[in-house]
Design a protein around this motif. Structure first.
Motif, PDB file in Angstrom:
ATOM      1  N   GLN A 171      29.296 -24.906  16.886  1.00 20.44           N
ATOM      2  CA  GLN A 171      29.120 -23.690  17.656  1.00 20.44           C
ATOM      3  C   GLN A 171      29.568 -22.447  16.888  1.00 20.44           C
ATOM      4  O   GLN A 171      28.947 -21.404  16.961  1.00 20.44           O
ATOM      5  CB  GLN A 171      29.891 -23.798  18.959  1.00 20.44           C
ATOM      6  N   ARG A 229      33.079 -27.011  28.946  1.00 23.03           N
ATOM      7  CA  ARG A 229      32.559 -26.588  27.628  1.00 23.03           C
ATOM      8  C   ARG A 229      33.530 -25.649  26.934  1.00 23.03           C
ATOM      9  O   ARG A 229      33.725 -25.694  25.733  1.00 23.03           O
ATOM     10  CB  ARG A 229      31.219 -25.867  27.795  1.00 23.03           C
ATOM     11  N   CYS A 233      35.432 -26.433  23.453  1.00 24.78           N
ATOM     12  CA  CYS A 233      35.250 -25.499  22.343  1.00 24.78           C
ATOM     13  C   CYS A 233      36.619 -25.083  21.769  1.00 24.78           C
ATOM     14  O   CYS A 233      36.807 -25.030  20.557  1.00 24.78           O
ATOM     15  CB  CYS A 233      34.477 -24.303  22.881  1.00 24.78           C
TER      16      CYS A 233
END
Ligand code: ADP
Length: 272
Positions: A171, A229, A233
Motif C-alpha cells: 500500500q 484495514r 495497515c
C-alpha cells in the motif's frame, strides 16, 4: 504529494482568550519558542498521512488539513499524502449507471469501475488537493502522483480476484517498487476518535497500544468494519520500519497538527 510552503498565523479567537495575560505577539513568540524541541525532533522526517473519508467532507476540514500540511512542511517535515475519494467515486459510478459493489468491505473493481476510479482519483481528487495546497499559500509546491507514476504501487491479483479484480500489493510501497519510503510516522485520518475498546462507546478511546495489544483486540473481534484495514495497515507499516502509526479523528479541525506537535508523543487519537 509533497509540499513546501509558507504562512503562520494564530487563531484570533484563541488570542482573545489570553488577551489579558499577554499580548498576541508575545503569545506567538512563546508558542513558537516552546515548540522548538518538537520541531527539531521532526525536522527532515517523512510523515505519511492517509487523508480521506470524514476529513474530506467539508470545505472547512479540507482547508484545515491543507493548512496543517503546509505548516508542517514549513517546519521542515516532509509530508506525503495518500488520499482516498470513495464517495466521489460512488457518485460518478451512479451518474454513469455502473453498479457500486463491495465484497467484505472492499470495492469490487472491474475494468469499467477501474476507469472511473482512475478518472476520479487521479484526474479530480488528486488535482483538487494539489491545487488547494499550491493556491492557498504563496510558495506552496505540492506534486501529485498516482500509483502508475514510476511504478509507485505494484499490484497483483487478489486470491479472491473473481470478486475484487485487484488488490494493492504494497500500500505504501517505495518508488520503483523497491523498499519503503523510510517514513518515520504514519497517520490515518478517520471518522471516529481513534481505536475504541468498545466500538459502541466513543468514550472508550485506546490512547496508546502496542502491536501485540492491537492484534489481540483484532482476535477478540473488538475491531471491525473499515477499522480492520486501518489497523492492518498500521501493523504492517510498523513491521516495515515506521516508528509510530496513529489513527486520528478527521472530523476535528487541525487534528493532524495536534498529533504531531504533541510533546509526549501521544496525540489526540490512538498511537501504536
Ligand atoms: P473512513 O471512512 O474514515 O476511512 P472507515 O469507515 O473505513 O473510516 O473505518 C472507521 C470505522 O470503523 C468507524 O466509523 C467504526 O464504525 C468502525 N470500527 C469498528 N471497530 C472499531 C473500533 N474498535 N474502534 C473504532 N472504530 C471502529
Amino acid at each position: 504529494m509533497l509540499s513546501e510552503c509558507v504562512v503562520f498565523e494564530s487563531e484570533a479567537s484563541n488570542l482573545a482568550i489570553v488577551e489579558n495575560v499577554e499580548n498576541p505577539d508575545q503569545l506567538r513568540v512563546r508558542i513558537i519558542s516552546e515548540s522548538l524541541p518538537c520541531i527539531q525532533n521532526w525536522r527532515g522526517k517523512i510523515v505519511v498521512v492517509k487523508y480521506g473519508g470524514a476529513a474530506m467532507k467539508s470545505a472547512e476540514l479540507k482547508a484545515s488539513v491543507v493548512r496543517d500540511l503546509v505548516l508542517l512542511s514549513c517546519l521542515g517535515l516532509r509530508p506525503i499524502v495518500v488520499h482516498g475519494g470513495g464517495s466521489e467515486i460512488n457518485t460518478l459510478l451512479d451518474w454513469l449507471n455502473i453498479p457500486v459493489r463491495f465484497h467484505d468491505g472492499l470495492r469490487v473493481t472491474d475494468a469499467k469501475t477501474m476507469e472511473v476510479v482512475s478518472m476520479v482519483l487521479v484526474g479530480k481528487v488528486n488535482k483538487d488537493i494539489v491545487s488547494r495546497i499550491n493556491c492557498a499559500y504563496p510558495g506552496g509546491s505540492a506534486v501529485g502522483l498516482s500509483g502508475i507514476d514510476d511504478c509507485l504501487l505494484m499490484a497483483r491479483p487478489s486470491p479472491n480476484a473473481a470478486q475484487l479484480a485487484i488488490q494493492h500489493h504494497r500500500q505504501y510501497g517505495g518508488w520503483g517498487g523497491g523498499g519503503g519510503l523510510g517514513a518515520e510516522r504514519l497517520i490515518l485520518m478517520t471518522d471516529v476518535v481513534g481505536i475504541l475498546e468498545d466500538r459502541e462507546d466513543p468514550g472508550s478511546l485506546v490512547k496508546q497500544i502496542d502491536v501485540k495489544g492491537v492484534k489481540k483486540m483484532m482476535e477478540e473481534g473488538k475491531v471491525g468494519g473499515g477499522m480492520i484495514r486501518k489497523v492492518d495497515c498500521c501493523v504492517q507499516s510498523i513491521c516495515e520500519g515506521v516508528k509510530t502509526a496513529s489513527i486520528i479523528d478527521g472530523r476535528v479541525q487541525h487534528s493532524l497538527l495536534h498529533e504531531i506537535i504533541s510533546f509526549h508523543g501521544v496525540g489526540s487519537g490512538t498511537t501504536i
